[in-house]
Design a protein around this motif. Structure first.
Motif, PDB file in Angstrom:
ATOM      1  N   MET A   1      37.266  39.942  43.983  1.00  0.00           N
ATOM      2  CA  MET A   1      35.801  38.930  43.252  1.00  0.00           C
ATOM      3  C   MET A   1      36.386  39.295  42.204  1.00  0.00           C
ATOM      4  N   GLU A   2      35.338  38.382  40.708  1.00  0.00           N
ATOM      5  CA  GLU A   2      34.909  38.950  39.442  1.00  0.00           C
ATOM      6  C   GLU A   2      33.587  39.018  39.272  1.00  0.00           C
ATOM      7  N   THR A   3      33.535  40.062  38.208  1.00  0.00           N
ATOM      8  CA  THR A   3      32.092  40.472  37.279  1.00  0.00           C
ATOM      9  C   THR A   3      32.299  40.099  36.517  1.00  0.00           C
ATOM     10  N   LEU A   4      30.685  39.946  35.645  1.00  0.00           N
ATOM     11  CA  LEU A   4      30.453  39.762  34.735  1.00  0.00           C
ATOM     12  C   LEU A   4      30.695  40.497  34.215  1.00  0.00           C
ATOM     13  N   ASN A   5      30.586  39.915  32.641  1.00  0.00           N
ATOM     14  CA  ASN A   5      31.290  40.671  31.425  1.00  0.00           C
ATOM     15  C   ASN A   5      29.897  41.799  31.076  1.00  0.00           C
ATOM     16  N   PRO A   6      30.761  43.266  31.104  1.00  0.00           N
ATOM     17  CA  PRO A   6      28.570  43.727  30.593  1.00  0.00           C
ATOM     18  C   PRO A   6      28.227  43.854  29.872  1.00  0.00           C
ATOM     19  N   ARG A   7      28.633  43.069  29.196  1.00  0.00           N
ATOM     20  CA  ARG A   7      27.726  42.892  27.206  1.00  0.00           C
ATOM     21  C   ARG A   7      26.289  41.354  28.090  1.00  0.00           C
ATOM     22  N   ILE A   8      26.426  41.464  29.773  1.00  0.00           N
ATOM     23  CA  ILE A   8      25.111  40.200  30.396  1.00  0.00           C
ATOM     24  C   ILE A   8      24.364  41.147  29.982  1.00  0.00           C
TER      25      ILE A   8
ATOM     26  N   ASP B   1      39.692  26.520  48.486  1.00  0.00           N
ATOM     27  CA  ASP B   1      38.742  25.094  48.916  1.00  0.00           C
ATOM     28  C   ASP B   1      37.396  24.945  47.349  1.00  0.00           C
ATOM     29  N   ASP B   2      36.633  25.821  46.964  1.00  0.00           N
ATOM     30  CA  ASP B   2      35.933  26.312  47.247  1.00  0.00           C
ATOM     31  C   ASP B   2      35.370  27.272  46.046  1.00  0.00           C
ATOM     32  N   LEU B   3      34.344  27.276  45.354  1.00  0.00           N
ATOM     33  CA  LEU B   3      33.815  28.428  44.118  1.00  0.00           C
ATOM     34  C   LEU B   3      32.798  29.327  45.440  1.00  0.00           C
ATOM     35  N   TYR B   4      33.127  30.578  45.398  1.00  0.00           N
ATOM     36  CA  TYR B   4      32.266  31.513  45.899  1.00  0.00           C
ATOM     37  C   TYR B   4      31.324  32.103  44.982  1.00  0.00           C
ATOM     38  N   LEU B   5      29.945  32.759  45.150  1.00  0.00           N
ATOM     39  CA  LEU B   5      29.165  33.537  44.357  1.00  0.00           C
ATOM     40  C   LEU B   5      28.470  33.988  45.435  1.00  0.00           C
ATOM     41  N   GLU B   6      28.139  35.313  44.473  1.00  0.00           N
ATOM     42  CA  GLU B   6      27.132  36.805  45.439  1.00  0.00           C
ATOM     43  C   GLU B   6      26.577  36.889  43.533  1.00  0.00           C
ATOM     44  N   ARG B   7      25.523  37.268  44.918  1.00  0.00           N
ATOM     45  CA  ARG B   7      24.281  37.235  44.096  1.00  0.00           C
ATOM     46  C   ARG B   7      22.908  38.136  44.293  1.00  0.00           C
ATOM     47  N   GLY B   8      21.468  38.809  43.913  1.00  0.00           N
ATOM     48  CA  GLY B   8      19.982  38.591  44.317  1.00  0.00           C
ATOM     49  C   GLY B   8      20.406  40.403  44.338  1.00  0.00           C
ATOM     50  N   VAL B   9      19.255  40.512  43.622  1.00  0.00           N
ATOM     51  CA  VAL B   9      18.578  42.116  43.534  1.00  0.00           C
ATOM     52  C   VAL B   9      17.549  42.312  45.564  1.00  0.00           C
ATOM     53  N   LEU B  10      16.583  41.881  45.001  1.00  0.00           N
ATOM     54  CA  LEU B  10      15.956  42.136  46.639  1.00  0.00           C
ATOM     55  C   LEU B  10      16.382  40.810  47.614  1.00  0.00           C
ATOM     56  N   THR B  11      16.417  39.231  47.161  1.00  0.00           N
ATOM     57  CA  THR B  11      17.273  38.865  48.432  1.00  0.00           C
ATOM     58  C   THR B  11      18.518  38.471  47.740  1.00  0.00           C
ATOM     59  N   ARG B  12      19.892  39.188  48.818  1.00  0.00           N
ATOM     60  CA  ARG B  12      20.796  38.739  48.581  1.00  0.00           C
ATOM     61  C   ARG B  12      21.731  37.406  49.101  1.00  0.00           C
ATOM     62  N   VAL B  13      22.009  36.123  47.760  1.00  0.00           N
ATOM     63  CA  VAL B  13      22.435  35.019  47.857  1.00  0.00           C
ATOM     64  C   VAL B  13      23.848  34.772  47.720  1.00  0.00           C
ATOM     65  N   HIS B  14      24.553  34.106  48.962  1.00  0.00           N
ATOM     66  CA  HIS B  14      26.041  33.949  49.392  1.00  0.00           C
ATOM     67  C   HIS B  14      25.780  33.061  48.567  1.00  0.00           C
ATOM     68  N   THR B  15      26.596  32.150  48.176  1.00  0.00           N
ATOM     69  CA  THR B  15      26.623  30.517  47.472  1.00  0.00           C
ATOM     70  C   THR B  15      28.034  29.808  47.783  1.00  0.00           C
ATOM     71  N   VAL B  16      28.296  29.060  48.171  1.00  0.00           N
ATOM     72  CA  VAL B  16      29.755  28.230  48.807  1.00  0.00           C
ATOM     73  C   VAL B  16      29.768  27.046  48.025  1.00  0.00           C
TER      74      VAL B  16
END
Length: 154
Positions: free
Chosen positions: A1-8, A71-86
């Motif tokens: 998994m790739e993370t965001l740049n710390p400057r965000i 076959d897809d782009l996968y994202l994980e995010r969310g603080v209170l509600t975790r969202v997993h997007t494919v």
């Protein structure tokens, strides 16, 4: 998994700072004309929002990750509600990069992936360097074109 740049964290933190300042001024004005409790309430409100906001930004940064899979782009995010997007590549309509003024000042960019569908038909990956955003945009574009022969979007 790739993370965001710390400057965000700086970009998100500026948003928290602006929110805390506006709230502090709003509470101060309300106190001056209606509440009459004392100016300290505005400071307490601003500091409380700032503290909670900074904590939120730190946790948000830790959980935000994405991955370009076969076959897809996968994202994980969310603080209170975790969202997993494919996002299946066959559903990708087009891919943009964008840079707001605060992102530009921080040397960052975002990639926006627009998908076929009505609800939440786009996903944004913030906190990328401009070179990384351009490379990701090109890769996603290429993978979307390659997947046009596939018809299974699930």
């Amino acid at each position: 998994m790739e993370t965001l740049n710390p400057r965000i964290r700086l970009v998100w933190g500026i948003g928290v700072l602006v929110t805390a300042a506006v709230l502090g001024v709003g509470v101060g004005v309300a106190d001056r004309f209606a509440l009459g409790v004392g100016a300290w309430i505005a400071v307490v409100a601003a500091v409380a929002v700032l503290g909670v906001g900074v904590g939120y930004v730190l946790v948000k940064y830790r959980v935000w990750a994405f991955e370009v899979r076969d076959d897809d782009l996968y994202l994980e995010r969310g603080v209170l509600t975790r969202v997993h997007t494919v996002v299946p590549f066959v559903r990708v309509q087009h891919v943009d990069t964008q840079r707001g003024p605060i992102e530009r000042a921080a040397g960052l960019s975002s990639v926006v992936v627009y998908t076929a569908g009505s609800r939440g038909a786009d996903v944004t990956i913030p906190g990328l360097t401009p070179d990384r955003a351009d490379a990701l945009q090109e890769r996603l574009r290429r993978l979307a074109i390659e997947s046009e022969g596939d018809f299974d979007a699930v």
